[in-house]
Design a protein around this motif. Structure first.
Motif, PDB file in Angstrom:
ATOM      1  N   GLU A  34     -63.869  -2.418  46.209  1.00  0.00           N
ATOM      2  CA  GLU A  34     -63.096  -2.681  47.423  1.00  0.00           C
ATOM      3  C   GLU A  34     -62.757  -1.424  48.221  1.00  0.00           C
ATOM      4  O   GLU A  34     -62.882  -1.386  49.438  1.00  0.00           O
ATOM      5  N   GLY A  35     -62.231  -0.431  47.538  1.00  0.00           N
ATOM      6  CA  GLY A  35     -61.758   0.759  48.231  1.00  0.00           C
ATOM      7  C   GLY A  35     -60.384   0.596  48.834  1.00  0.00           C
ATOM      8  O   GLY A  35     -59.899   1.472  49.545  1.00  0.00           O
ATOM      9  N   THR A  36     -59.722  -0.542  48.548  1.00  0.00           N
ATOM     10  CA  THR A  36     -58.377  -0.808  49.088  1.00  0.00           C
ATOM     11  C   THR A  36     -57.445  -1.335  47.996  1.00  0.00           C
ATOM     12  O   THR A  36     -56.507  -2.065  48.277  1.00  0.00           O
ATOM     13  N   TYR A  37     -57.693  -0.958  46.759  1.00  0.00           N
ATOM     14  CA  TYR A  37     -57.002  -1.571  45.628  1.00  0.00           C
ATOM     15  C   TYR A  37     -56.459  -0.496  44.678  1.00  0.00           C
ATOM     16  O   TYR A  37     -56.945  -0.314  43.578  1.00  0.00           O
ATOM     17  N   PRO A  38     -55.441   0.274  45.134  1.00  0.00           N
ATOM     18  CA  PRO A  38     -54.878   1.315  44.270  1.00  0.00           C
ATOM     19  C   PRO A  38     -54.173   0.709  43.065  1.00  0.00           C
ATOM     20  O   PRO A  38     -53.600  -0.382  43.173  1.00  0.00           O
ATOM     21  N   PRO A  39     -54.220   1.352  41.903  1.00  0.00           N
ATOM     22  CA  PRO A  39     -54.799   2.674  41.632  1.00  0.00           C
ATOM     23  C   PRO A  39     -56.241   2.609  41.130  1.00  0.00           C
ATOM     24  O   PRO A  39     -56.728   3.552  40.538  1.00  0.00           O
ATOM     25  N   ASN A 181     -50.407 -10.428  41.126  1.00  0.00           N
ATOM     26  CA  ASN A 181     -51.499  -9.491  40.945  1.00  0.00           C
ATOM     27  C   ASN A 181     -51.466  -8.928  39.534  1.00  0.00           C
ATOM     28  O   ASN A 181     -50.817  -9.464  38.635  1.00  0.00           O
ATOM     29  N   ASP A 182     -52.151  -7.792  39.360  1.00  0.00           N
ATOM     30  CA  ASP A 182     -52.340  -7.171  38.064  1.00  0.00           C
ATOM     31  C   ASP A 182     -51.126  -6.333  37.650  1.00  0.00           C
ATOM     32  O   ASP A 182     -50.576  -5.591  38.459  1.00  0.00           O
ATOM     33  N   ARG A 183     -50.730  -6.418  36.390  1.00  0.00           N
ATOM     34  CA  ARG A 183     -49.566  -5.681  35.885  1.00  0.00           C
ATOM     35  C   ARG A 183     -49.732  -4.171  36.030  1.00  0.00           C
ATOM     36  O   ARG A 183     -48.785  -3.459  36.376  1.00  0.00           O
ATOM     37  N   LEU A 184     -50.938  -3.664  35.770  1.00  0.00           N
ATOM     38  CA  LEU A 184     -51.167  -2.225  35.885  1.00  0.00           C
ATOM     39  C   LEU A 184     -51.005  -1.768  37.326  1.00  0.00           C
ATOM     40  O   LEU A 184     -50.450  -0.704  37.602  1.00  0.00           O
ATOM     41  N   LEU A 185     -51.501  -2.573  38.257  1.00  0.00           N
ATOM     42  CA  LEU A 185     -51.357  -2.240  39.668  1.00  0.00           C
ATOM     43  C   LEU A 185     -49.891  -2.231  40.066  1.00  0.00           C
ATOM     44  O   LEU A 185     -49.442  -1.329  40.782  1.00  0.00           O
ATOM     45  N   VAL A 186     -49.142  -3.218  39.630  1.00  0.00           N
ATOM     46  CA  VAL A 186     -47.728  -3.301  39.981  1.00  0.00           C
ATOM     47  C   VAL A 186     -46.977  -2.051  39.510  1.00  0.00           C
ATOM     48  O   VAL A 186     -46.233  -1.428  40.267  1.00  0.00           O
ATOM     49  N   GLY A 187     -47.198  -1.682  38.259  1.00  0.00           N
ATOM     50  CA  GLY A 187     -46.523  -0.511  37.715  1.00  0.00           C
ATOM     51  C   GLY A 187     -46.878   0.756  38.458  1.00  0.00           C
ATOM     52  O   GLY A 187     -46.007   1.611  38.713  1.00  0.00           O
ATOM     53  N   TYR A 188     -48.136   0.898  38.823  1.00  0.00           N
ATOM     54  CA  TYR A 188     -48.581   2.094  39.543  1.00  0.00           C
ATOM     55  C   TYR A 188     -47.935   2.171  40.921  1.00  0.00           C
ATOM     56  O   TYR A 188     -47.436   3.228  41.326  1.00  0.00           O
ATOM     57  N   LEU A 189     -47.956   1.071  41.656  1.00  0.00           N
ATOM     58  CA  LEU A 189     -47.404   1.077  43.006  1.00  0.00           C
ATOM     59  C   LEU A 189     -45.916   1.387  43.006  1.00  0.00           C
ATOM     60  O   LEU A 189     -45.418   2.133  43.854  1.00  0.00           O
ATOM     61  N   PHE A 245     -52.668   5.921  33.992  1.00  0.00           N
ATOM     62  CA  PHE A 245     -51.646   5.005  33.474  1.00  0.00           C
ATOM     63  C   PHE A 245     -50.759   5.592  32.378  1.00  0.00           C
ATOM     64  O   PHE A 245     -49.796   4.956  31.955  1.00  0.00           O
ATOM     65  N   GLY A 246     -51.103   6.774  31.895  1.00  0.00           N
ATOM     66  CA  GLY A 246     -50.310   7.379  30.826  1.00  0.00           C
ATOM     67  C   GLY A 246     -50.496   6.701  29.491  1.00  0.00           C
ATOM     68  O   GLY A 246     -49.717   6.902  28.569  1.00  0.00           O
ATOM     69  N   GLN A 247     -51.521   5.881  29.369  1.00  0.00           N
ATOM     70  CA  GLN A 247     -51.772   5.143  28.118  1.00  0.00           C
ATOM     71  C   GLN A 247     -53.232   4.729  28.070  1.00  0.00           C
ATOM     72  O   GLN A 247     -53.943   4.799  29.069  1.00  0.00           O
ATOM     73  N   ASP A 248     -53.661   4.282  26.886  1.00  0.00           N
ATOM     74  CA  ASP A 248     -55.013   3.766  26.701  1.00  0.00           C
ATOM     75  C   ASP A 248     -55.010   2.289  27.048  1.00  0.00           C
ATOM     76  O   ASP A 248     -54.362   1.487  26.380  1.00  0.00           O
ATOM     77  N   VAL A 249     -55.730   1.923  28.106  1.00  0.00           N
ATOM     78  CA  VAL A 249     -55.755   0.528  28.549  1.00  0.00           C
ATOM     79  C   VAL A 249     -57.034  -0.181  28.119  1.00  0.00           C
ATOM     80  O   VAL A 249     -57.361  -1.250  28.647  1.00  0.00           O
ATOM     81  N   SER A 250     -57.740   0.405  27.157  1.00  0.00           N
ATOM     82  CA  SER A 250     -59.015  -0.186  26.715  1.00  0.00           C
ATOM     83  C   SER A 250     -58.845  -1.265  25.655  1.00  0.00           C
ATOM     84  O   SER A 250     -59.806  -1.907  25.274  1.00  0.00           O
ATOM     85  N   LYS A 251     -57.596  -1.484  25.227  1.00  0.00           N
ATOM     86  CA  LYS A 251     -57.340  -2.487  24.196  1.00  0.00           C
ATOM     87  C   LYS A 251     -56.292  -3.468  24.672  1.00  0.00           C
ATOM     88  O   LYS A 251     -55.411  -3.109  25.461  1.00  0.00           O
ATOM     89  N   PRO A 252     -56.340  -4.723  24.180  1.00  0.00           N
ATOM     90  CA  PRO A 252     -55.334  -5.713  24.586  1.00  0.00           C
ATOM     91  C   PRO A 252     -53.930  -5.261  24.232  1.00  0.00           C
ATOM     92  O   PRO A 252     -53.720  -4.609  23.225  1.00  0.00           O
TER      93      PRO A 252
END
Length: 252
Positions: A34-39, A181-189, A245-252
């Motif tokens: 997209e290029g419009t979806y931080p982070p 939306n996505d939890r990771l996006l919310v926290g970043y914003l 994200f300050g964490q490993d997001v590769s696992k559930p």
């Protein structure tokens, strides 16, 4: 040699005889996002494309020995663009669903997150479930899994937008009751951009996110899987994940 490194070596050997990756342009990996979806994928103050997914895409391309070429596309048409051969892969937080797997090939997951309800920071509305959104105006990305979830819940006034910046702006201005939306996006914003919004209820189980490609391109799929495993084995993935994200997001 650690377990991840052993797995990387085993996968390298196992796919050595597999079909070579097929790309639309020799020596190039065309990447839809997209290029419009931080982070995950957005342009910084200097107009440079950046984000978690951008870093992952560049790292995968490097492992494949290919030059990354980014093709920016609105989310509502991004899956159709893949089928129309506009790019080789999509690296844009594409959730893996049974419905999508019928028509699209996926790599092994490279991240996990969960949907989250977003509300105005100064308000008193604090929904914990989708049922709490009934009768409310809720902003969401057009064509996303989040839109489908809201519509399936029923009774919600779903308002679609081309991207997150538009509906988050409307939420902050009071034109929406909530967004989804996505939890990771919310926290970043909330942390990085200081938007006057806050996270409310987290919905469901963590969702796997993977690199999407044409279902018939099994050679590319195997090569991308190998590249992802190698990135985890050599520490590159962990470095990218901690950066954003300050964490490993590769696992559930």
């Amino acid at each position: 040699m650690n377990k991840v490194a052993l797995l990387a070596l085993a996968l390298t050997v196992s796919v050595a005889s597999a079909a070579a990756p097929q790309t639309l342009t020799k020596g190039v990996l065309k990447i839809g996002m997209e290029g419009t979806y931080p982070p995950f994928t957005y342009k910084d103050d200097k107009g440079n494309l950046t984000g978690f997914d951008v870093d992952i895409a560049k790292a995968v391309a490097a492992k494949l020995g290919l030059k990354p070429e980014f093709v920016l596309t609105e989310w509502s048409g991004i899956l159709a663009g893949l089928q129309a051969n506009k790019y080789d892969v999509i690296v844009n937080q594409v959730g893996v669903t049974d419905e999508r797997k019928k028509a699209i090939g996926f790599s092994t997951p490279y991240a996990y997150s969960s949907p989250q309800i977003i509300v105005k920071k100064s308000g008193t509305f604090a929904p914990k479930t989708l049922a709490d959104l009934k009768g409310k105006r809720v902003g969401v990305g057009l064509g996303s899994n989040f839109e489908k979830e809201l519509r399936a819940a029923g009774g919600i006034n779903v308002v679609t937008y081309p991207g997150a910046p538009e509906y988050l702006a409307d939420l902050a201005a009071g034109r929406l009751d909530a967004a989804y939306n996505d939890r990771l996006l919310v926290g970043y914003l909330i942390k990085q951009q200081g938007l006057p919004v806050r996270g409310a209820g987290v919905i469901g189980k963590p969702e796997p996110v993977a690199i999407a490609m044409k279902k018939t391109n099994t050679g590319l799929q195997a090569a991308v899987n190998r590249a992802l495993l190698q990135l985890k084995a050599d520490g590159t993935y962990a470095k990218i994940s901690r950066k954003w994200f300050g964490q490993d997001v590769s696992k559930p």
